[in-house]
Design a protein around this motif. Structure first.
Motif, PDB file in Angstrom:
ATOM      1  N   MET A 218       0.655  -1.093   0.002  1.00  0.00           N
ATOM      2  CA  MET A 218      -0.161   0.071  -0.069  1.00  0.00           C
ATOM      3  C   MET A 218       0.914   1.181   0.407  1.00  0.00           C
ATOM      4  SD  MET A 218      -3.052   1.223   2.832  1.00  0.00           S
ATOM      5  CE  MET A 218      -4.060  -0.587   1.889  1.00  0.00           C
ATOM      6  N   THR A 219       0.358   2.353  -0.595  1.00  0.00           N
ATOM      7  CA  THR A 219       1.192   3.131  -1.702  1.00  0.00           C
ATOM      8  C   THR A 219       0.786   4.535  -1.254  1.00  0.00           C
ATOM      9  OG1 THR A 219       3.428   1.749  -2.574  1.00  0.00           O
ATOM     10  CG2 THR A 219       3.272   4.216  -2.385  1.00  0.00           C
ATOM     11  N   THR A 220       1.087   5.923  -0.590  1.00  0.00           N
ATOM     12  CA  THR A 220       0.778   7.125  -0.896  1.00  0.00           C
ATOM     13  C   THR A 220       2.000   7.863  -1.807  1.00  0.00           C
ATOM     14  OG1 THR A 220      -0.601   9.395  -0.258  1.00  0.00           O
ATOM     15  CG2 THR A 220       1.136   8.148   1.494  1.00  0.00           C
ATOM     16  N   PRO A 221       1.919   8.306  -2.562  1.00  0.00           N
ATOM     17  CA  PRO A 221       2.399   9.119  -3.291  1.00  0.00           C
ATOM     18  C   PRO A 221       2.196  10.885  -2.996  1.00  0.00           C
ATOM     19  CG  PRO A 221       1.073   8.610  -4.536  1.00  0.00           C
ATOM     20  CD  PRO A 221       0.540   7.956  -3.889  1.00  0.00           C
ATOM     21  N   PHE A 222       2.757  10.884  -1.220  1.00  0.00           N
ATOM     22  CA  PHE A 222       2.556  12.227  -0.845  1.00  0.00           C
ATOM     23  C   PHE A 222       3.564  12.938  -1.540  1.00  0.00           C
ATOM     24  CE2 PHE A 222       3.084  14.574   2.996  1.00  0.00           C
ATOM     25  CZ  PHE A 222       2.140  14.672   4.014  1.00  0.00           C
ATOM     26  N   ILE A 223       2.147  14.257  -1.898  1.00  0.00           N
ATOM     27  CA  ILE A 223       2.209  15.560  -2.165  1.00  0.00           C
ATOM     28  C   ILE A 223       2.825  16.165  -1.134  1.00  0.00           C
ATOM     29  CG2 ILE A 223       1.961  15.118  -4.632  1.00  0.00           C
ATOM     30  CD1 ILE A 223      -0.294  16.845  -3.781  1.00  0.00           C
ATOM     31  N   HIS A 224       3.711  17.568  -0.795  1.00  0.00           N
ATOM     32  CA  HIS A 224       3.793  18.998  -0.467  1.00  0.00           C
ATOM     33  C   HIS A 224       3.456  20.311  -0.976  1.00  0.00           C
ATOM     34  CE1 HIS A 224       7.042  16.265   1.976  1.00  0.00           C
ATOM     35  NE2 HIS A 224       6.814  15.538   0.431  1.00  0.00           N
ATOM     36  N   ARG A 225       2.537  19.861  -0.201  1.00  0.00           N
ATOM     37  CA  ARG A 225       1.951  21.428  -0.178  1.00  0.00           C
ATOM     38  C   ARG A 225       1.950  22.704  -0.501  1.00  0.00           C
ATOM     39  NH1 ARG A 225      -2.215  17.412   0.545  1.00  0.00           N
ATOM     40  NH2 ARG A 225      -3.635  16.525  -1.639  1.00  0.00           N
ATOM     41  N   LEU A 226       2.000  23.542  -0.693  1.00  0.00           N
ATOM     42  CA  LEU A 226       2.224  24.981  -0.136  1.00  0.00           C
ATOM     43  C   LEU A 226       1.704  25.243   0.903  1.00  0.00           C
ATOM     44  CD1 LEU A 226       1.877  26.873  -3.227  1.00  0.00           C
ATOM     45  CD2 LEU A 226       4.342  25.319  -2.740  1.00  0.00           C
ATOM     46  N   ASN A 227       2.372  25.749   1.840  1.00  0.00           N
ATOM     47  CA  ASN A 227       1.814  25.952   3.278  1.00  0.00           C
ATOM     48  C   ASN A 227       1.579  24.905   4.674  1.00  0.00           C
ATOM     49  OD1 ASN A 227       2.370  29.026   2.144  1.00  0.00           O
ATOM     50  ND2 ASN A 227       0.777  28.892   1.816  1.00  0.00           N
ATOM     51  N   GLY A 228       1.264  23.590   3.986  1.00  0.00           N
ATOM     52  CA  GLY A 228       1.108  23.168   4.671  1.00  0.00           C
ATOM     53  C   GLY A 228      -0.211  22.913   4.455  1.00  0.00           C
ATOM     54  N   MET A 229      -1.063  23.055   3.578  1.00  0.00           N
ATOM     55  CA  MET A 229      -2.555  23.324   3.769  1.00  0.00           C
ATOM     56  C   MET A 229      -3.253  21.877   3.166  1.00  0.00           C
ATOM     57  SD  MET A 229      -3.161  26.284   2.021  1.00  0.00           S
ATOM     58  CE  MET A 229      -4.913  26.315   2.107  1.00  0.00           C
ATOM     59  N   GLY A 230      -3.787  20.921   4.287  1.00  0.00           N
ATOM     60  CA  GLY A 230      -4.495  19.877   3.591  1.00  0.00           C
ATOM     61  C   GLY A 230      -3.075  19.235   4.805  1.00  0.00           C
ATOM     62  N   ASN A 231      -2.260  19.240   4.730  1.00  0.00           N
ATOM     63  CA  ASN A 231      -1.738  17.611   4.873  1.00  0.00           C
ATOM     64  C   ASN A 231      -0.958  18.111   6.660  1.00  0.00           C
ATOM     65  OD1 ASN A 231      -0.289  17.587   2.602  1.00  0.00           O
ATOM     66  ND2 ASN A 231       1.742  18.402   2.937  1.00  0.00           N
ATOM     67  N   VAL A 232      -1.416  15.969   6.897  1.00  0.00           N
ATOM     68  CA  VAL A 232      -0.704  16.202   8.639  1.00  0.00           C
ATOM     69  C   VAL A 232       1.016  15.809   7.653  1.00  0.00           C
ATOM     70  CG1 VAL A 232      -2.309  15.270   8.311  1.00  0.00           C
ATOM     71  CG2 VAL A 232      -1.228  13.588   7.397  1.00  0.00           C
ATOM     72  N   PRO A 233       1.703  16.065   8.731  1.00  0.00           N
ATOM     73  CA  PRO A 233       3.242  15.799   8.411  1.00  0.00           C
ATOM     74  C   PRO A 233       3.319  14.377   7.577  1.00  0.00           C
ATOM     75  CG  PRO A 233       2.757  16.812  11.217  1.00  0.00           C
ATOM     76  CD  PRO A 233       1.908  16.378  10.355  1.00  0.00           C
ATOM     77  N   VAL A 234       4.111  14.402   7.400  1.00  0.00           N
ATOM     78  CA  VAL A 234       4.593  13.090   6.635  1.00  0.00           C
ATOM     79  C   VAL A 234       4.842  12.093   7.281  1.00  0.00           C
ATOM     80  CG1 VAL A 234       6.754  13.523   6.446  1.00  0.00           C
ATOM     81  CG2 VAL A 234       6.005  12.431   4.157  1.00  0.00           C
ATOM     82  N   ASP A 235       6.173  12.300   8.417  1.00  0.00           N
ATOM     83  CA  ASP A 235       5.742  10.640   9.233  1.00  0.00           C
ATOM     84  C   ASP A 235       4.707  10.512   9.712  1.00  0.00           C
ATOM     85  OD1 ASP A 235       8.785  11.187   8.564  1.00  0.00           O
ATOM     86  OD2 ASP A 235       9.403  12.617  10.387  1.00  0.00           O
ATOM     87  N   GLN A 236       3.778  11.727  10.530  1.00  0.00           N
ATOM     88  CA  GLN A 236       2.562  11.361  11.246  1.00  0.00           C
ATOM     89  C   GLN A 236       1.606  10.395   9.921  1.00  0.00           C
ATOM     90  OE1 GLN A 236      -0.129  14.548  12.402  1.00  0.00           O
ATOM     91  NE2 GLN A 236      -1.734  12.146  12.851  1.00  0.00           N
ATOM     92  N   ALA A 237       1.803  10.623   8.961  1.00  0.00           N
ATOM     93  CA  ALA A 237       1.198  10.236   7.707  1.00  0.00           C
ATOM     94  C   ALA A 237       2.052   8.083   7.185  1.00  0.00           C
ATOM     95  CB  ALA A 237       1.161  10.757   5.747  1.00  0.00           C
ATOM     96  N   ARG A 238       2.909   8.522   7.135  1.00  0.00           N
ATOM     97  CA  ARG A 238       3.608   6.794   7.215  1.00  0.00           C
ATOM     98  C   ARG A 238       3.285   6.056   8.628  1.00  0.00           C
ATOM     99  NH1 ARG A 238       8.753   8.102   9.507  1.00  0.00           N
ATOM    100  NH2 ARG A 238       8.358   7.192  11.166  1.00  0.00           N
TER     101      ARG A 238
END
Length: 260
Positions: A218-238
């Motif tokens: 299972m994979t997510t191609p995690f995109i880094h949105r400007l200003n972090g909008m809509g993102n949880v931190p990448v390590d939390q997503a992992r």
């Protein structure tokens, strides 16, 4: 009737024509007319007419109002009759969507097929900006986090067989792929910058079955949105993705006592 050639292989001309047509139409989003199919395959329209009629009767292709042939979804449906694909997609669908919504990223599920990765399930989050991998896509193992995850948990013989099926890659690419496997196995996941798209971090984790084999990634191609909008931190997503894979593995029977 099939005949054997001097090379020891079998010939089935009608079957070969049917497969040629299916493979051609799979790469044509707008469909093709009968004459176009014949031209692209180097065959006359009379050669492919009967084959097209049978494929149409069996529901594998359809003819639209513009007299263009398209693939139906029947090939996909037939493929999903395989127990492992059916089982994975049934148990993974809801969990993948929950995860996609929670981390605001797209998610896809891959298995190995003929030395490549095959995307058997894919979901998007409600966000307007996502990086999506198309359902049914075939992806080279060397360029992917999913390939590293599945290869990392193979035995030596199984890995060598996979590399043979995957074909010849540049020595540098294959060497990098192989050098990553011990760390992926140790960590239990793969996380790193995409080798094909700038600004994307691929995160992938394995799904195990009751035998302890990694049957899917299972994979997510995690995109880094400007200003972090809509993102949880990448390590939390992992962490969330890994936990989801553990739950799916449990539902596939991984870790269950053989005496249960």
């Amino acid at each position: 009737m099939q005949t054997e050639t001097d090379e020891g292989k079998y010939r089935a001309p009608a079957l070969a024509k049917a497969l040629d047509i299916l493979e051609l139409l799979a790469s044509e989003d707008s469909g093709l007319g009968q004459a176009e199919i014949g031209k692209k395959l180097g065959r006359t329209t009379s050669e492919i007419f009967r084959v097209l009629m049978v494929l149409r009767e069996r529901g594998y292709v359809e003819l639209n109002e513009g007299e263009r042939y398209h693939l139906t979804t029947k090939l996909f449906e037939v493929a999903h009759r395989q127990p492992i694909i059916r089982r994975l997609t049934v148990i993974a669908g809801d969990e993948m969507q929950k995860l996609a919504n929670r981390i605001s990223q797209s998610i896809h599920l891959c298995i190995l097929s003929s030395g490549k990765l095959l995307v058997i399930a894919q979901v998007d989050c409600p966000d307007t900006n996502v990086n999506t991998v198309r359902l049914g896509s075939q992806i080279p193992i060397d360029d992917s986090a999913s390939g590293r995850v599945l290869a990392a948990f193979m035995g030596d013989t199984e890995l060598q067989n996979l590399l043979m099926l995957a074909g010849n890659e540049t020595s540098a690419r294959r060497a990098r792929f192989l050098s990553d496997l011990p760390e992926v196995r140790k960590a239990g996941f793969c996380q790193g910058k995409s080798l094909t798209i700038e600004g994307v971090t691929n995160i992938s984790a394995p799904v195990f079955d009751y035998t302890g084999k990694a049957v899917a990634a299972m994979t997510t191609p995690f995109i880094h949105r400007l200003n972090g909008m809509g993102n949880v931190p990448v390590d939390q997503a992992r962490e969330l993705l890994v936990e989801t894979c553990k739950e799916l593995s449990r539902r596939m029977g991984a870790g269950a006592s053989k005496g249960d």
